[in-house]
Write a protein that holds these residues in place. Structure first.
Motif, PDB file in Angstrom:
ATOM      1  N   UNK B 154       0.829  -1.200   0.000  1.00 25.57           N
ATOM      2  CA  UNK B 154       0.000   0.000   0.000  1.00 25.57           C
ATOM      3  C   UNK B 154       0.864   1.251   0.000  1.00 25.57           C
ATOM      4  N   UNK B 155       2.167   1.061  -0.185  1.00 22.56           N
ATOM      5  CA  UNK B 155       3.072   2.197  -0.276  1.00 22.56           C
ATOM      6  C   UNK B 155       3.655   2.637   1.040  1.00 22.56           C
ATOM      7  N   UNK B 156       3.154   2.079   2.142  1.00 24.79           N
ATOM      8  CA  UNK B 156       3.665   2.491   3.436  1.00 24.79           C
ATOM      9  C   UNK B 156       5.114   2.039   3.604  1.00 24.79           C
ATOM     10  N   UNK B 157       5.945   2.953   4.039  1.00 25.38           N
ATOM     11  CA  UNK B 157       7.350   2.599   4.209  1.00 25.38           C
ATOM     12  C   UNK B 157       7.523   1.557   5.311  1.00 25.38           C
ATOM     13  N   UNK B 158       6.686   1.649   6.329  1.00 30.15           N
ATOM     14  CA  UNK B 158       6.765   0.686   7.429  1.00 30.15           C
ATOM     15  C   UNK B 158       6.518  -0.725   6.891  1.00 30.15           C
ATOM     16  N   UNK B 159       5.531  -0.842   6.034  1.00 26.06           N
ATOM     17  CA  UNK B 159       5.229  -2.142   5.451  1.00 26.06           C
ATOM     18  C   UNK B 159       6.392  -2.624   4.592  1.00 26.06           C
ATOM     19  N   UNK B 160       6.895  -1.742   3.780  1.00 27.58           N
ATOM     20  CA  UNK B 160       7.960  -2.137   2.865  1.00 27.58           C
ATOM     21  C   UNK B 160       9.227  -2.552   3.613  1.00 27.58           C
ATOM     22  N   UNK B 161       9.493  -1.856   4.704  1.00 26.28           N
ATOM     23  CA  UNK B 161      10.693  -2.178   5.476  1.00 26.28           C
ATOM     24  C   UNK B 161      10.638  -3.590   6.043  1.00 26.28           C
ATOM     25  N   UNK B 162       9.410  -4.048   6.313  1.00 26.50           N
ATOM     26  CA  UNK B 162       9.262  -5.360   6.943  1.00 26.50           C
ATOM     27  C   UNK B 162       9.514  -6.496   5.967  1.00 26.50           C
ATOM     28  N   UNK B 163       9.643  -6.178   4.697  1.00 25.44           N
ATOM     29  CA  UNK B 163       9.649  -7.236   3.690  1.00 25.44           C
ATOM     30  C   UNK B 163      11.015  -7.850   3.420  1.00 25.44           C
ATOM     31  N   UNK B 164      12.043  -7.324   4.074  1.00 25.09           N
ATOM     32  CA  UNK B 164      13.383  -7.860   3.831  1.00 25.09           C
ATOM     33  C   UNK B 164      13.469  -9.366   3.998  1.00 25.09           C
ATOM     34  N   UNK B 165      13.008  -9.924   5.123  1.00 20.24           N
ATOM     35  CA  UNK B 165      13.114 -11.380   5.295  1.00 20.24           C
ATOM     36  C   UNK B 165      12.319 -12.161   4.251  1.00 20.24           C
ATOM     37  N   UNK B 166      11.196 -11.606   3.834  1.00 22.48           N
ATOM     38  CA  UNK B 166      10.394 -12.313   2.834  1.00 22.48           C
ATOM     39  C   UNK B 166      11.109 -12.331   1.489  1.00 22.48           C
ATOM     40  N   UNK B 167      11.703 -11.213   1.143  1.00 21.20           N
ATOM     41  CA  UNK B 167      12.430 -11.161  -0.127  1.00 21.20           C
ATOM     42  C   UNK B 167      13.614 -12.120  -0.097  1.00 21.20           C
ATOM     43  N   UNK B 168      14.261 -12.178   1.064  1.00 18.17           N
ATOM     44  CA  UNK B 168      15.382 -13.109   1.199  1.00 18.17           C
ATOM     45  C   UNK B 168      14.892 -14.547   1.042  1.00 18.17           C
ATOM     46  N   UNK B 169      13.797 -14.850   1.663  1.00 14.61           N
ATOM     47  CA  UNK B 169      13.237 -16.199   1.565  1.00 14.61           C
ATOM     48  C   UNK B 169      12.808 -16.491   0.130  1.00 14.61           C
ATOM     49  N   UNK B 170      12.190 -15.505  -0.498  1.00 14.99           N
ATOM     50  CA  UNK B 170      11.746 -15.690  -1.882  1.00 14.99           C
ATOM     51  C   UNK B 170      12.942 -15.962  -2.789  1.00 14.99           C
ATOM     52  N   UNK B 171      14.029 -15.284  -2.508  1.00 15.50           N
ATOM     53  CA  UNK B 171      15.237 -15.521  -3.288  1.00 15.50           C
ATOM     54  C   UNK B 171      15.713 -16.953  -3.132  1.00 15.50           C
ATOM     55  N   UNK B 224      13.346  -2.285   1.928  1.00 15.62           N
ATOM     56  CA  UNK B 224      13.521  -3.594   2.551  1.00 15.62           C
ATOM     57  C   UNK B 224      14.994  -3.937   2.738  1.00 15.62           C
ATOM     58  N   UNK B 225      15.866  -3.224   2.037  1.00 12.52           N
ATOM     59  CA  UNK B 225      17.293  -3.541   2.138  1.00 12.52           C
ATOM     60  C   UNK B 225      17.630  -4.858   1.484  1.00 12.52           C
ATOM     61  N   UNK B 226      16.814  -5.296   0.588  1.00 12.82           N
ATOM     62  CA  UNK B 226      17.016  -6.554  -0.139  1.00 12.82           C
ATOM     63  C   UNK B 226      16.562  -6.340  -1.571  1.00 12.82           C
ATOM     64  N   UNK B 227      17.213  -7.011  -2.491  1.00 16.26           N
ATOM     65  CA  UNK B 227      16.715  -6.913  -3.854  1.00 16.26           C
ATOM     66  C   UNK B 227      15.508  -7.821  -4.009  1.00 16.26           C
TER      67      UNK B 227
END
Lengths: 1098, 310
Positions: B154-171, B224-227
């Motif tokens: 939804x564009x919230x930075x708080x939400x986006x910041x939380x996604x680092x572990x998910x992106x890592x897992x997705x990778x 998120x600090x993750x690609x």
């Protein structure tokens, strides 16, 4: 931003306790140091920082003595060969644990100074001792024990020949000791390491070497004929005494002085043989250090700190006072006035792209986004060169500006560790766009892992004087002495460029498909005080300097790059141009480069500034707009024009739209005619392609492309997959033909404002005639007695394929009328040229007569109750109350979906309102008022072009509050983070629109055949509005103030002109200042006074 | 944006921990947990929390963890409060993912989450794969690998910041990523400085939308600090009520897991979108928690909470 600490004693506070510090608080004439664990962490380490420190100390006449157990080759590989040859004379390397000493001659060539040679008997005895120790351990424990035989004058008994302990780092000595002890004791060798050492000593005596030197690095027991103490003795006899260096002027550094496993550390012999010297340990020393040894810890990094401090102390002791910085470094301080600067006080990855767009520096040829000096993963650093287009190898691909090589790359290294912004300690990174001087300044400060603070202040600009030049200046300051390295390079280019030529002077790349060239000729200097340091070393295209930085001596990088673009048939010229420009920059020097750039900006502001008193936001937004407008133009290049995001981002691919002619050019036309002329000449040069396009579609004349790149061909992408996953055909490339009249409008406006007859005769007239011819062929005669234009897209792109779009039809009629007017003008004033043109264009009287008929009978659109119908059938569409969708987080076509939007009266952007803005006089006041009031609430403002146009028209109608609302909306497009657009680049048309809203709207300026007219309506909060405009080579200063509304006009330059304010007219002479004000209940304008002297502007 | 490939963490062999309570419903999480463990090159761990001591082999037999595929799976049995035990087990740094079902033995009528799942979801700091038991998310359907993950934002930075572990897992999963941006009518655009919004102005859609999609991906990376892994992360836009749109697009795109960011402690009145999708989402949910303040918000409007949850 806080300055790094610069007091020298501050360093010492961070180190050892006071008493110990005192011993180190002086320069030493000789430094004797161990290698492994003291100077380097391991043999693989790059010892660049150590070399830098050594060079500095040797240059200060300090003697450096390496004392090591290993052989010379290992030291040479990491160290000696990198020390400057001319300095090596003061370097001695004592290797093989006191058995050899090497030095260097004046040319830096290696010399063996001394070697302890073992007799064959001694050599055999050493082997026998080692093997006897091994056998004894084996016999008692069954453990595998290794022996290293090939060492000069010694043998090494490996107590733990296991792969995991093959090469233990010094930092793990505690773990190593535990492993060795555990291994021995587990196998029944209860006395541990100490017992092995005692055994070795006993066996040495038993084998005839009672004076054998027995040491241990825990992994090994070493038995030999010499130790590090012998090296020190040699140094005392052959260096210290002859040189008159007393031992208290000697610093001894090691990492193993304390006992390990019950025996003295391997470096303790250094201490024993150098009584009176200051001895420090940087090792872990798990069992403490002997008396007299200052235990600093910290390993090699701490040792290098000591060396760096020594450099600083020697420099001060030698009276090498810091050099004052060069005067041009003062440019690093940004302008103080808030209205002249845009600030970004922090680095936030989430908004970095937006900041980069806003903080772009450009000059119409080169654009450099405002990325960090050292980009992070969140950065999108980008240098764009106008006209450097290439077409990707993909189906339906269109040309796009190719990112140029990134000339700003740099790496700062402190004591061997690169400075990284991501994850930095105490990071402060502030950027300021200095609008007045046209440069980006940054102030970056952070702490490294060792606690040192480094501050990097920088500026960059794209020269307004010599547009091929881009400049970066960067000043580095540290709070403690440290070995520093700075590397700069041009980043390997984008994959759409291939390297064509690389020489030390210039590098040339070629676009893959279009064969365009871009050449870059960099010139880099590092300045220590007022003098350039030695040239950098070059390796693989990276220029590097290494030096010992001290708090009192900032250094300054000056990097200039000359960038030149060339065409396909032009492989050599850009390189030559770049080299020549670089030479000129070098000859000019930094001070002049800066001064000329600043002066050029001052001149631009003098001609084109707008001052708004009483509305800080409007003033800031206006200056930002003008900054980017000035940055976008290049009067010297007729082969390029200004793309929708100028040179501030890759979005829109560098394509040129109607934005340029209708929104951007008016600012140049009235303040910088040369820039306007160049952009119009771009259209002239692409006229043949526009003719071909018209012919291709079955028309005559010239049809300009909706999107244009370098050649003038139509390059609109044919479709887009929108984010809902739908493939949307893009019809603008074929149907949005009003751009042809828009170009003609700009040509005529330029001619009217400048009187540039040369342009009109040689380019402008041809554009006007050929565009008129297009419209005459585009219309269709129908039974209602009118010509119609069917199946077009007007400015409101929510409705495509419409008939009789009022904007298109009226602009087409205007185009035809204007062409006829210019035809008459040329026939009257330049009959010869007119004859030439007629012949060249094959223009007959009949055709001109037909144009007249078409213009007169071109359907102008229905007008109902004073409202112009936007296109045929618009009034029958579904009315939508846009207020019902507020608050709204998406454009209206997203909210409604494209189909419903198309069936509705929701307008994307000013369409009829745009027509009012352009052809104000063509419509009676009630039509202007009614049409604006009808369309304004129906407009969703789904385009950044819309708010400014609404501001202009609202202001002209006197609705200043509404106009001011739209002005602030326009400013927010780029400057408000919540708009979601700024990351992709600056909306240059909105910036141009802002100027028009203020000058053509609030000031109500309009062109008259005899001069300029004004009809101001200022917002109540605006105390004053001041600007300058040009007309036919004159410069007029306009000063509008409130209470009562007063206009003061001063003719600064040129011959007299007629001016009009409300219903007053006046012929204004050069230097004359004329004032009038609105007065009385009828609001009529009255002349206040005039004085025929030049009044200074506020 | 160029970044190094994402990693779950430093664990060479991360653990996918599945928490069971002995019920057949909870056991339906096993196949997908096993599949994910295989996919990320990790190992499966089974944690059974019981009220009284019971032997691991008995539990394994009771759960049907017999046969060659299951015999090597370590089953850990703990006695005590299931929430505390499960949360403690996830503190193991090697645990990359906790898998559990929305409910086990019991669920209160009208509730969307069982009490254990609710409390774990509200507190866990590790990503949780939350699987709905029952025919709607049958064992066979959810045993497939996770190849496509949808991240609604939804564009919230708080939400986006939380996604680092998910992106890592997705990778690590090698999954393709779909990013869904939902516009809810009537909701004001976000004013957060570091937030992401839809472009207010779409001058030319043929240029604006592709660039906006690119910017969404970059912005997610930056926050998120993750690609974002995968070769072609795609960005979608939907308009409407958030949970409906997310469910609709997820079903249409046949995503295997839906990422949901928990930005509240799921007190009554909070987490509307999240709870709705846990109940009616077309696929398992991959939950991560935003960094919440210690003092829990009490008076935040429900709409804002719901948006952040999406």
């Amino acid at each position: 931003m806080e300055q790094p600490r610069s007091h020298p004693e501050a360093t010492e506070d961070a180190g050892s306790p006071g008493a110990e510090r005192a011993a180190l608080r002086r320069p030493f004439r000789a430094i004797i140091f161990d290698w492994d664990g003291t100077a380097v962490a391991d043999r693989r380490e790059h010892a660049d920082a150590l070399v830098t420190l050594a060079d500095a100390l040797l240059a200060l006449d300090v003697w450096l003595v390496v004392v090591t157990g290993t052989h010379y080759g290992n030291i040479d590989r990491q160290f000696c060969r990198f020390v400057k040859p001319e300095l090596r004379q003061r370097l001695l390397v004592c290797t093989n644990r006191g058995s050899e000493v090497f030095g260097f001659d004046a040319a830096g060539r290696l010399e063996a100074r001394w070697q302890r040679t073992a007799t064959p008997e001694e050599d055999r005895a050493l082997t026998r001792i080692a093997e006897a120790v091994r056998d004894a351990i084996r016999q008692r424990t069954g453990l595998e024990v290794g022996i290293v035989y090939d060492r000069l004058n010694r043998r090494k008994i490996d107590l733990i020949p296991l792969p995991e302990w093959a090469d233990p780092p010094k930092a793990q000595i505690g773990a190593l000791l535990a492993a060795v002890e555990a291994r021995l004791r587990a196998a029944g060798w209860t006395g541990g390491l100490a017992e092995v050492i005692h055994l070795t000593a006993d066996l040495a005596a038993a084998h005839g070497l009672p004076d054998a030197r027995i040491t241990s690095d825990v992994k090994h027991i070493e038995v030999g004929l010499t130790d590090k103490g012998d090296a020190v003795n040699w140094i005392r006899a052959h260096l210290l005494e002859p040189q008159g260096i007393p031992l208290h002027d000697v610093l001894v550094a090691g990492d193993e002085f304390g006992p390990i496993g019950g025996v003295s550390g391997s470096d303790d012999r250094l201490r024993e043989e150098a009584p009176g010297a200051v001895v420090v340990s940087v090792g872990a020393e798990p069992n403490g250090v002997p008396p007299g040894v200052l235990h600093l810890g910290g390993g090699p990094a701490r040792f290098r700190e000591l060396l760096a401090e020594q450099v600083w102390r020697w420099r001060r002791a030698r009276g090498l006072t810091p050099q004052p910085p060069p005067p041009w470094v003062a440019a690093l301080s940004p302008v103080a006035e808030p209205a002249w600067r845009l600030d970004e006080p922090t680095y936030l990855p989430a908004i970095e792209h937006r900041v980069e767009s806003r903080f772009t520096v450009a000059n119409g040829l080169v654009g450099v986004r405002g990325s960090l000096d050292q980009p992070t993963a969140a950065s999108r650093p980008l240098t764009l060169v106008a006209g450097l287009f290439d077409t990707p190898n993909a189906p339906l691909a269109v040309p796009a500006l190719v990112p140029a090589p990134d000339w700003l790359r740099l790496r700062i290294t402190l004591d061997g560790q690169p400075l990284e912004i991501e994850g930095a300690n105490d990071l402060r990174y502030a950027r300021t766009l200095d609008l007045r001087r046209g440069m980006l300044l940054s102030d970056w400060c952070q702490r490294d892992a060792a606690g040192r603070t480094v501050r990097v202040r920088s500026l960059r600009f794209a020269s307004q004087v010599e547009r091929t030049l881009a400049v970066q200046m960067l000043q580095l300051t540290v709070d403690r002495p440290v070995a520093m390295r700075l590397e700069v390079w041009i980043e390997a280019p984008h994959d759409r460029l291939v390297l064509e030529r690389a020489t030390p002077d210039v590098t040339v790349w070629r676009t893959v498909n279009t064969g365009r060239r871009v050449a870059m000729a960099p010139f880099v200097q590092l300045w220590l005080g007022s003098d350039p340091m030695a040239p950098p070393t070059f390796r693989d295209g990276v220029a590097a300097w290494s030096w010992v930085a001290t708090p009192d001596q900032p250094v300054t990088l000056l990097r200039t790059v000359a960038i030149a673009r060339g065409e396909r048939a032009d492989p050599v010229v850009p390189a030559r141009r770049a080299i020549a420009a670089r030479a000129r920059a070098r000859d000019a020097g930094p001070e002049e480069l800066l001064a000329r750039h600043v002066q050029a900006w001052a001149e631009r502001w003098e001609e084109g500034d707008v001052q708004i008193e009483g509305d800080e936001m409007a003033q800031r937004g206006m200056r930002y707009a003008l900054y980017h407008l000035i940055s976008a133009a290049n009067p010297a290049d007729e082969r390029v024009s200004i793309g929708a995001r100028a040179l501030t981002g890759e979005a829109y691919l560098g394509h040129v739209f109607w934005d340029t002619e209708i929104f951007v050019l008016p600012y140049y036309i009235f303040t910088w005619p040369a820039a306007a002329r160049a952009a119009l000449m771009y259209r002239y040069h692409t006229l043949p392609v526009a003719r071909a396009r018209a012919q291709q579609l079955g028309y005559r004349g010239a049809l300009f492309p909706w999107e244009s790149a370098d050649t003038g061909e139509e390059v609109t992408p044919p479709f887009v997959v929108n984010p809902t996953g739908r493939v949307i055909p893009i019809l603008s490339g074929t149907l949005e033909q009003h751009i042809t009249a828009d170009v003609a409008y700009a040509v005529w406006q330029y001619w009217q404002a400048t009187g540039d007859l040369h342009f009109l005769l040689n380019a402008g007239a041809e554009i006007l005639l050929d565009t008129a011819r297009f419209w005459a062929s585009r219309v269709t005669w129908e039974e209602d007695g009118y010509y119609h234009i069917r199946n077009v897209i007007g400015p409101d792109e929510y409705h495509d394929g419409v008939d009789d779009n009022a904007f298109t039809n009226v602009m087409a009629a205007w185009n035809l009328e204007t062409a006829l007017e210019v035809a008459a003008l040329l026939a009257q004033r330049r009959p010869a040229r007119w004859a030439e043109l007629r012949q060249a264009l094959d223009l007959s009287d009949a055709e001109l007569a037909h144009w007249r008929t078409v213009a007169a009978r071109l359907f102008p659109g229905r007008i109902v109750d004073g409202v112009i119908e936007q296109f045929a059938g618009f009034f029958d569409l579904e009315p939508i109350d846009l207020r019902a969708f507020e608050p709204r987080a998406a454009p209206m076509d997203v909210m409604l979906g494209p189909e419903r939007t198309r069936r509705s009266q929701v307008v994307k952007q000013a369409d009829v309102v745009m027509l009012l803005a352009l052809l104000w006089e063509r419509f009676p006041p009630h039509v202007r008022e009614a049409s604006f009031r009808y369309y304004e609430p129906r407009t969703g403002h789904g385009s950044s072009l819309s708010p400014a146009t609404h501001a202009l028209v609202a202001a002209r109608l006197g609705d200043v509050d509404l106009a001011l609302h739209y002005v602030h909306e326009t400013i927010a497009i780029d400057l408000d983070d919540a708009m979601g657009n700024a990351a992709l680049g600056v909306h240059i048309a909105a910036q141009g629109g802002l100027w028009q809203a203020v000058v053509l709207g609030f000031a109500g300026m309009r062109l008259r055949p005899f001069g300029l007219a004004f009809d101001p309506h200022l917002p109540a909060t605006w105390r004053a509005l001041r600007f300058s405009v040009g007309w036919h080579g004159r410069r007029l200063d306009v000063d509008i103030t409130q209470d009562p509304l007063t206009v003061t006009l001063t003719l600064r330059r040129g011959r007299s002109l007629m001016v009009e304010v409300g219903d007053l007219t006046h012929r204004l002479s050069h230097g004359e200042c004329w004032t009038c004000h609105r007065d009385g209940p009828d609001g009529r304008w009255k002349e206040s006074h005039y004085e025929p002297v030049t009044r200074a502007r506020g | 944006m160029s970044r190094s490939p994402a990693r779950v963490d430093d664990a060479a062999c991360p653990i996918v921990l599945v928490a069971l309570d002995g019920s057949p419903a909870a056991a339906t999480a096993l196949p997908i947990a096993a599949a994910v463990a295989r996919q990320i090159g990790g190992r499966l761990g089974v944690l059974h929390v019981a009220a009284r001591a019971v032997s691991a082999p008995d539990i394994a037999r009771a759960l049907g963890l017999t046969g060659p595929d299951w015999e090597s799976i370590p089953v850990r049995v703990e006695v005590g409060d299931p929430v505390e035990r499960i949360l403690r087990a996830t503190e193991d740094p090697d645990v990359a993912l906790l898998v559990l079902t929305t409910h086990g033995r019991e669920i209160t009528s009208g509730e969307r989450l069982g009490s254990v799942a609710r409390r774990i979801v509200a507190r866990a700091m590790r990503p949780i794969l939350l699987v709905r038991p029952g025919p709607a998310a049958g064992k066979e359907a959810i045993a497939a690998e996770i190849r496509r993950i949808m991240i609604p934002v939804d564009g919230s930075e708080v939400t986006l910041r939380a996604l680092g572990p998910v992106l890592a897992l997705a990778g690590r999963l090698g999954a393709e990523i779909d990013i869904l941006y939902v516009v809810e009518p009537g909701r004001a655009p976000r004013r957060e400085r570091g937030g992401m919004t839809l472009p207010r102005y779409v001058d030319q859609p043929q240029h604006e939308w592709p660039e906006w999609a690119r910017e969404v991906v970059d912005h997610l990376c930056a926050c998120a600090g993750q690609c974002v892994p995968g070769r072609h992360p795609r960005v979608f836009l939907a308009r409407g009520e958030a949970s409906d749109q997310i469910a609709r697009v997820a079903a249409a795109r046949q995503v295997d897991a839906l990422v949901l960011v928990r930005s509240s402690r799921l007190e009554p009145g909070h987490g509307r979108v999240l709870l709705s999708l846990l109940t009616s989402g077309p696929c398992p949910a991959l939950l991560v928690g935003a960094n919440l303040p210690v003092a829990e918000p009490t008076a935040a409007p429900e709409r804002a909470e719901a948006a952040a949850d999406a």
